[in-house]
Design an enzyme around this catalytic site. Structure first.
Site, mmCIF file in Angstrom:
data_model
loop_
_atom_site.group_PDB
_atom_site.id
_atom_site.type_symbol
_atom_site.label_atom_id
_atom_site.label_comp_id
_atom_site.label_asym_id
_atom_site.label_seq_id
_atom_site.Cartn_x
_atom_site.Cartn_y
_atom_site.Cartn_z
ATOM 1 N N ASP A 146 59.462 -52.385 -41.973
ATOM 2 C CA ASP A 146 58.411 -53.390 -42.097
ATOM 3 C C ASP A 146 58.941 -54.823 -42.056
ATOM 4 O OD1 ASP A 146 55.652 -54.259 -42.582
ATOM 5 O OD2 ASP A 146 56.568 -55.110 -44.368
ATOM 6 N N HIS A 173 55.241 -50.790 -38.975
ATOM 7 C CA HIS A 173 54.682 -52.147 -38.812
ATOM 8 C C HIS A 173 54.367 -52.254 -37.320
ATOM 9 C CE1 HIS A 173 54.979 -56.720 -39.259
ATOM 10 N NE2 HIS A 173 55.065 -56.540 -37.969
ATOM 11 N N HIS A 226 49.402 -52.195 -42.945
ATOM 12 C CA HIS A 226 48.483 -53.341 -42.737
ATOM 13 C C HIS A 226 47.713 -53.350 -41.407
ATOM 14 C CE1 HIS A 226 52.166 -54.673 -40.826
ATOM 15 N NE2 HIS A 226 52.735 -55.069 -41.938
ATOM 16 N N ASN A 272 51.618 -61.883 -41.292
ATOM 17 C CA ASN A 272 51.854 -60.990 -40.167
ATOM 18 C C ASN A 272 51.516 -59.546 -40.542
ATOM 19 O OD1 ASN A 272 52.652 -60.208 -37.651
ATOM 20 N ND2 ASN A 272 54.822 -60.091 -38.154
ATOM 21 N N ASP A 299 50.900 -55.641 -49.398
ATOM 22 C CA ASP A 299 51.849 -56.431 -48.597
ATOM 23 C C ASP A 299 52.210 -57.715 -49.345
ATOM 24 O OD1 ASP A 299 53.609 -57.222 -46.655
ATOM 25 O OD2 ASP A 299 52.114 -57.571 -45.098
ATOM 26 N N HIS A 303 57.275 -65.896 -51.060
ATOM 27 C CA HIS A 303 58.208 -66.762 -50.336
ATOM 28 C C HIS A 303 58.479 -68.021 -51.149
ATOM 29 C CE1 HIS A 303 58.522 -64.547 -46.617
ATOM 30 N NE2 HIS A 303 57.214 -64.452 -46.517
HETATM 31 O O1 DOR Z 1 53.399 -61.352 -43.537
HETATM 32 C C1 DOR Z 1 54.340 -60.584 -43.623
HETATM 33 N N1 DOR Z 1 55.343 -60.795 -44.491
HETATM 34 N N2 DOR Z 1 54.379 -59.497 -42.840
HETATM 35 C C2 DOR Z 1 55.459 -58.703 -42.784
HETATM 36 O O2 DOR Z 1 55.438 -57.760 -42.044
HETATM 37 C C3 DOR Z 1 56.661 -59.005 -43.582
HETATM 38 C C4 DOR Z 1 56.317 -59.795 -44.749
HETATM 39 C C5 DOR Z 1 57.505 -60.402 -45.417
HETATM 40 O O3 DOR Z 1 58.513 -59.724 -45.644
HETATM 41 O O4 DOR Z 1 57.435 -61.599 -45.786
HETATM 42 ZN ZN ZN Z 2 54.567 -55.635 -42.075
#
Ligand code: DOR
Ligand code: ZN
Length: 421
Positions: A146, A173, A226, A272, A299, A303
């Site tokens: 993923d 994914h 997702h 994503n 999900d 960050h």
């Molecule tokens: O938005 C996303 N963030 N989609 C993903 O597939 C990975 C994830 C991440 O690890 O930040």
């Molecule tokens: Zn993903």
């Protein structure tokens, strides 16, 4: 070990009753010596189970750790989370998955089950040590790259064949990388208006179509992460009708938010797969109710500030979700408690083969449960989140429902809406 009597609680919306928690299980008999919790007006659900959480440890402990993510999960009503493998180093060996598993046990707030990478370093070139991860102390059953798609069809086939031996699952994914090069948001009217490179729905749908055929051919279990488009729902509907062993998840944000939000250029909405159209949102909601989509998974993607509060093009995709998942789902589905328990607890536990979670809260079942106040409404304040990151798309939004308490094997991890440790 303290016993608890949940007085006047509504189990899954049923008539109020008293629920006794003793020695880690739902018990019967006299409540002598139990701590009494006034649960009038509160609903008990089996503890929620999240098949898709990013805990960021090892490697990005500035964004989240197993402990802070576990606390966020408990506050969201979860008793088990599955930790995605895109850490640094990647969880592609027995050593790393055991480390994550051990950190989860030490935190002791939810059951943390590591997901192993499908390919070495998530590079999509070579299968990781799936067998070694499966037989490790972490007992990995679900594998996923993923963040990246396992795009090579031969590698995907091999992975499906490999895990078939122990009834493992490949969680895909679904994103055909050649179709999403440089993509910044959903490809459609809004991306055209904003002049941003689009991520077309077909990039997801083409991989799901390919992979359900591969899973059918091999006879293995496939899980789709997702799901975000109406077209994906139709591919899944057909595959399930044919008896393909495929399951699928949808995130709370894809059930609520649309690509129009990208017009703000606020990277908090960058994710994503991207937020899609109102038509997609509608199809996803219907599919979730029908069961074409089996579960809700967060999900949860924390960050650090510098990775999110920057120009849209440079921001990392993802949003935190553990602490708002149930309120968002409540706002989408309403108080359909049995359906919520099915999609957020029982079915994810069943897919993962996780015993002791997602039970009916019958006498003798492990006391993994959460207590919700459905009449409460809360304005989401990012500074109040237990997650180490603040990237919630719901800041300032009022959402229904408050998680009052969570119990893990009879021990409270959350009481009065606050983490116990
Ligand atoms: O938005 C996303 N963030 N989609 C993903 O597939 C990975 C994830 C991440 O690890 O930040
Ligand atoms: Zn993903």
């Amino acid at each position: 070990m303290t016993s608890y009597l949940l007085r006047g609680v509504s189990v899954l919306g049923a008539e109020p009753t008293d629920l006794l928690i003793r020695d880690g299980v739902i018990a019967s008999g006299p409540a002598t010596g139990a701590d009494i919790i006034d649960a009038a007006g509160l609903v008990a659900l089996p503890g929620l189970v999240d098949l898709h959480t990013h805990l960021r440890e090892p490697g990005r402990e500035d964004a989240e750790t197993v402990e802070t993510g576990s606390r966020a999960a408990a506050l969201g009503g979860y008793t088990a989370v599955f930790a995605m493998a895109n850490t640094s180093p990647v969880a592609d060996t027995a050593g790393v998955v055991e480390q994550v598993w051990r950190l989860g046990r030490e935190a002791g707030l939810v059951d943390v089950q590591p997901i192993g990478a499908v390919t070495v370093g998530l590079a999509g070139k070579q299968l990781a040590e799936l067998g070694a991860m499966a037989t490790s102390a972490a007992g990995v059953r679900i594998f996923s790259d993923d963040g990246h798609c396992v795009a090579d069809p031969r590698l995907m086939r091999r992975a499906l064949e490999y895990v078939k031996a122990f009834d493992g699952i490949i969680a895909q994914h679904a994103e055909e990388p050649r179709l999403t090069e440089g993509a910044q948001m959903h490809e459609g009217e809004v991306s055209t208006r904003l002049g941003l490179t689009g991520w077309p729905a077909v990039a997801e749908e083409a991989i799901i179509a390919r992979d359900v055929l591969l899973a059918e051919h091999v006879g293995s279990r496939l899980h789709i992460c997702h799901v975000s488009t109406a077209g994906s729902v139709e591919v899944l509907r057909q595959a399930k009708a044919r008896g393909v062993r495929v399951t699928a998840e949808v995130t709370p944000h894809h059930l609520l938010l649309t690509d129009e939000l990208a017009a703000s250029y606020d990277p908090v909405y960058k994710v994503n797969p991207p937020l899609r159209t109102a038509k997609d949102v509608h199809a996803l909601r219907e599919a979730l109710v029908e069961g074409v989509i089996d579960i809700v998974a967060t999900d949860h993607a924390p960050h650090a500030v510098e990775d999110k509060e920057c120009e849209w093009a440079y921001a990392r995709p993802g949003m935190v979700g553990l602490e708002t998942a149930l309120p968002v789902v409540l706002s989408v589905l309403g108080e359909r408690w049995d359906l919520i328990a099915e999609r957020m607890s029982r079915t994810p536990a069943r897919i993962a083969g996780l015993t002791g979670h997602g039970t009916d809260l019958a006498v003798g079942d492990p006391a993994n449960l959460t207590l919700v106040d459905p009449s409460a409404r809360r304005v989401v304040d990012p500074s109040e989140l237990a997650s180490r990151s603040r990237n919630t798309p719901y800041a300032g939004t009022t959402l229904p429902g408050r998680i009052v308490a969570t119990f893990l094997r009879g021990e409270p991890t959350v009481l009065d809406g606050k983490a116990v440790k």
